[in-house]
Design a protein around this motif. Structure first.
Motif, PDB file in Angstrom:
ATOM      1  N   ARG A  25       0.842  -1.203   0.000  1.00 26.58           N
ATOM      2  CA  ARG A  25       0.000   0.000   0.000  1.00 26.58           C
ATOM      3  C   ARG A  25       0.870   1.242   0.000  1.00 26.58           C
ATOM      4  O   ARG A  25       1.694   1.423   0.885  1.00 26.58           O
ATOM      5  CB  ARG A  25      -0.902   0.028   1.246  1.00 26.58           C
ATOM      6  CG  ARG A  25      -1.797  -1.154   1.490  1.00 26.58           C
ATOM      7  CD  ARG A  25      -2.938  -1.281   0.525  1.00 26.58           C
ATOM      8  NE  ARG A  25      -3.774  -0.125   0.408  1.00 26.58           N
ATOM      9  CZ  ARG A  25      -5.068  -0.086   0.730  1.00 26.58           C
ATOM     10  NH1 ARG A  25      -5.645  -1.141   1.247  1.00 26.58           N
ATOM     11  NH2 ARG A  25      -5.767   0.996   0.515  1.00 26.58           N
ATOM     12  N   SER A  26       0.686   2.114  -0.964  1.00 27.52           N
ATOM     13  CA  SER A  26       1.384   3.395  -0.964  1.00 27.52           C
ATOM     14  C   SER A  26       0.415   4.553  -0.706  1.00 27.52           C
ATOM     15  O   SER A  26       0.823   5.701  -0.675  1.00 27.52           O
ATOM     16  CB  SER A  26       2.109   3.609  -2.297  1.00 27.52           C
ATOM     17  OG  SER A  26       1.179   3.605  -3.360  1.00 27.52           O
ATOM     18  N   ASP A  27      -0.866   4.216  -0.513  1.00 28.27           N
ATOM     19  CA  ASP A  27      -1.880   5.244  -0.276  1.00 28.27           C
ATOM     20  C   ASP A  27      -2.113   5.515   1.206  1.00 28.27           C
ATOM     21  O   ASP A  27      -2.864   6.415   1.561  1.00 28.27           O
ATOM     22  CB  ASP A  27      -3.202   4.859  -0.955  1.00 28.27           C
ATOM     23  CG  ASP A  27      -3.689   3.464  -0.578  1.00 28.27           C
ATOM     24  OD1 ASP A  27      -2.943   2.710   0.088  1.00 28.27           O
ATOM     25  OD2 ASP A  27      -4.818   3.119  -0.963  1.00 28.27           O
ATOM     26  N   ILE A  28      -1.470   4.769   2.078  1.00 30.44           N
ATOM     27  CA  ILE A  28      -1.638   4.972   3.523  1.00 30.44           C
ATOM     28  C   ILE A  28      -0.743   6.133   3.948  1.00 30.44           C
ATOM     29  O   ILE A  28       0.464   6.108   3.767  1.00 30.44           O
ATOM     30  CB  ILE A  28      -1.278   3.692   4.308  1.00 30.44           C
ATOM     31  CG1 ILE A  28      -2.288   2.588   3.985  1.00 30.44           C
ATOM     32  CG2 ILE A  28      -1.244   3.976   5.809  1.00 30.44           C
ATOM     33  CD1 ILE A  28      -1.939   1.234   4.580  1.00 30.44           C
ATOM     34  N   GLY A  29      -1.377   7.141   4.546  1.00 31.26           N
ATOM     35  CA  GLY A  29      -0.629   8.296   5.043  1.00 31.26           C
ATOM     36  C   GLY A  29      -0.604   8.344   6.556  1.00 31.26           C
ATOM     37  O   GLY A  29       0.198   9.056   7.145  1.00 31.26           O
ATOM     38  N   GLY A  30      -1.506   7.583   7.187  1.00 30.05           N
ATOM     39  CA  GLY A  30      -1.560   7.561   8.642  1.00 30.05           C
ATOM     40  C   GLY A  30      -1.856   6.160   9.137  1.00 30.05           C
ATOM     41  O   GLY A  30      -2.789   5.503   8.665  1.00 30.05           O
ATOM     42  N   LEU A  31      -1.049   5.707  10.069  1.00 31.51           N
ATOM     43  CA  LEU A  31      -1.251   4.406  10.696  1.00 31.51           C
ATOM     44  C   LEU A  31      -1.249   4.636  12.198  1.00 31.51           C
ATOM     45  O   LEU A  31      -0.256   5.117  12.756  1.00 31.51           O
ATOM     46  CB  LEU A  31      -0.134   3.432  10.315  1.00 31.51           C
ATOM     47  CG  LEU A  31      -0.196   2.062  10.974  1.00 31.51           C
ATOM     48  CD1 LEU A  31      -1.338   1.248  10.372  1.00 31.51           C
ATOM     49  CD2 LEU A  31       1.115   1.337  10.798  1.00 31.51           C
ATOM     50  N   VAL A  92      -3.769  -6.389  24.094  1.00 33.06           N
ATOM     51  CA  VAL A  92      -4.578  -6.020  22.937  1.00 33.06           C
ATOM     52  C   VAL A  92      -3.768  -5.152  21.976  1.00 33.06           C
ATOM     53  O   VAL A  92      -2.924  -4.363  22.397  1.00 33.06           O
ATOM     54  CB  VAL A  92      -5.877  -5.296  23.367  1.00 33.06           C
ATOM     55  CG1 VAL A  92      -5.582  -3.998  24.095  1.00 33.06           C
ATOM     56  CG2 VAL A  92      -6.808  -5.053  22.197  1.00 33.06           C
ATOM     57  N   LEU A  93      -4.046  -5.340  20.682  1.00 32.88           N
ATOM     58  CA  LEU A  93      -3.465  -4.525  19.626  1.00 32.88           C
ATOM     59  C   LEU A  93      -4.587  -4.020  18.735  1.00 32.88           C
ATOM     60  O   LEU A  93      -5.435  -4.807  18.296  1.00 32.88           O
ATOM     61  CB  LEU A  93      -2.491  -5.349  18.779  1.00 32.88           C
ATOM     62  CG  LEU A  93      -1.984  -4.677  17.491  1.00 32.88           C
ATOM     63  CD1 LEU A  93      -1.123  -3.463  17.815  1.00 32.88           C
ATOM     64  CD2 LEU A  93      -1.219  -5.678  16.632  1.00 32.88           C
ATOM     65  N   VAL A  94      -4.585  -2.721  18.491  1.00 34.40           N
ATOM     66  CA  VAL A  94      -5.495  -2.110  17.520  1.00 34.40           C
ATOM     67  C   VAL A  94      -4.645  -1.311  16.548  1.00 34.40           C
ATOM     68  O   VAL A  94      -3.843  -0.476  16.964  1.00 34.40           O
ATOM     69  CB  VAL A  94      -6.540  -1.187  18.192  1.00 34.40           C
ATOM     70  CG1 VAL A  94      -7.413  -0.509  17.142  1.00 34.40           C
ATOM     71  CG2 VAL A  94      -7.391  -1.953  19.181  1.00 34.40           C
ATOM     72  N   LEU A  95      -4.816  -1.587  15.257  1.00 34.58           N
ATOM     73  CA  LEU A  95      -4.165  -0.836  14.187  1.00 34.58           C
ATOM     74  C   LEU A  95      -5.234  -0.326  13.237  1.00 34.58           C
ATOM     75  O   LEU A  95      -6.147  -1.083  12.874  1.00 34.58           O
ATOM     76  CB  LEU A  95      -3.216  -1.725  13.382  1.00 34.58           C
ATOM     77  CG  LEU A  95      -2.015  -2.331  14.069  1.00 34.58           C
ATOM     78  CD1 LEU A  95      -1.329  -3.337  13.137  1.00 34.58           C
ATOM     79  CD2 LEU A  95      -1.039  -1.248  14.475  1.00 34.58           C
ATOM     80  N   THR A  96      -5.135   0.922  12.830  1.00 35.56           N
ATOM     81  CA  THR A  96      -6.015   1.473  11.806  1.00 35.56           C
ATOM     82  C   THR A  96      -5.177   2.248  10.802  1.00 35.56           C
ATOM     83  O   THR A  96      -4.232   2.950  11.176  1.00 35.56           O
ATOM     84  CB  THR A  96      -7.107   2.389  12.409  1.00 35.56           C
ATOM     85  OG1 THR A  96      -6.484   3.424  13.173  1.00 35.56           O
ATOM     86  CG2 THR A  96      -8.061   1.599  13.295  1.00 35.56           C
ATOM     87  N   ALA A  97      -5.521   2.107   9.533  1.00 38.08           N
ATOM     88  CA  ALA A  97      -4.774   2.754   8.455  1.00 38.08           C
ATOM     89  C   ALA A  97      -5.717   3.573   7.595  1.00 38.08           C
ATOM     90  O   ALA A  97      -6.812   3.116   7.252  1.00 38.08           O
ATOM     91  CB  ALA A  97      -4.070   1.700   7.603  1.00 38.08           C
TER      92      ALA A  97
END
Length: 151
Positions: A25-31, A92-97
């Protein structure tokens, strides 16, 4: 986008999960990421987390899909551990992109607030003195989650 939801006893690897979510993915600007750890409060020897298989995954999938409907997200990962966890262990782990930081940060906060108050887990604290007690809901956690339902 299909959220990745996992309930497991095994530890997770933040770097591995980040790479999995962002691969190609090159469209992710925030993780945004959140890792919750077992805290050693009040003589805690371990936290024991229980769940009802199937029900818990469905509930977390529903809230992840709600997050995807509220924010323009490219990916979501939620991993929650169960079993006996000593102080310092990741729970717990939460990731959002997303394309932008605000959507990633807000959706991550939304998910962790819901996990803390609405996810079907049962938590029991084992104390160093051999006693144990069930963890009660906290008003502060409910107040944090309530901000997402305010008009």
């Amino acid at each position: 986008m299909t959220p990745r939801i996992a309930i497991q006893e095994a530890p997770f690897d933040l770097a591995e999960e980040t790479a999995r979510l962002t691969e190609g993915r090159s469209d992710i600007g925030g993780l945004a990421s959140f890792v919750g750890l077992c805290r050693a409060d009040d003589g805690l020897a371990a936290m024991v987390l229980e769940h009802y298989p199937g029900m818990t995954e469905r509930a977390i999938t529903r809230i992840a899909e709600e997050a995807a409907g509220r924010w323009p997200l490219f990916g979501i990962t939620v991993i929650h551990r169960v079993g006996r966890l000593p102080p310092g262990a990741p729970i717990v782990l939460v990731l959002t992109a997303s394309a932008h930081r605000a959507a990633a940060l807000e959706s991550c906060a939304f998910l962790i607030d819901w996990l803390k108050t609405g996810a079907p887990f049962w938590k029991r604290e084992e104390l160093a003195d051999g006693e144990s007690r069930w963890v009660e809901a906290k008003a502060a956690d409910d107040a944090a989650a309530a901000r997402w339902t305010a008009a």
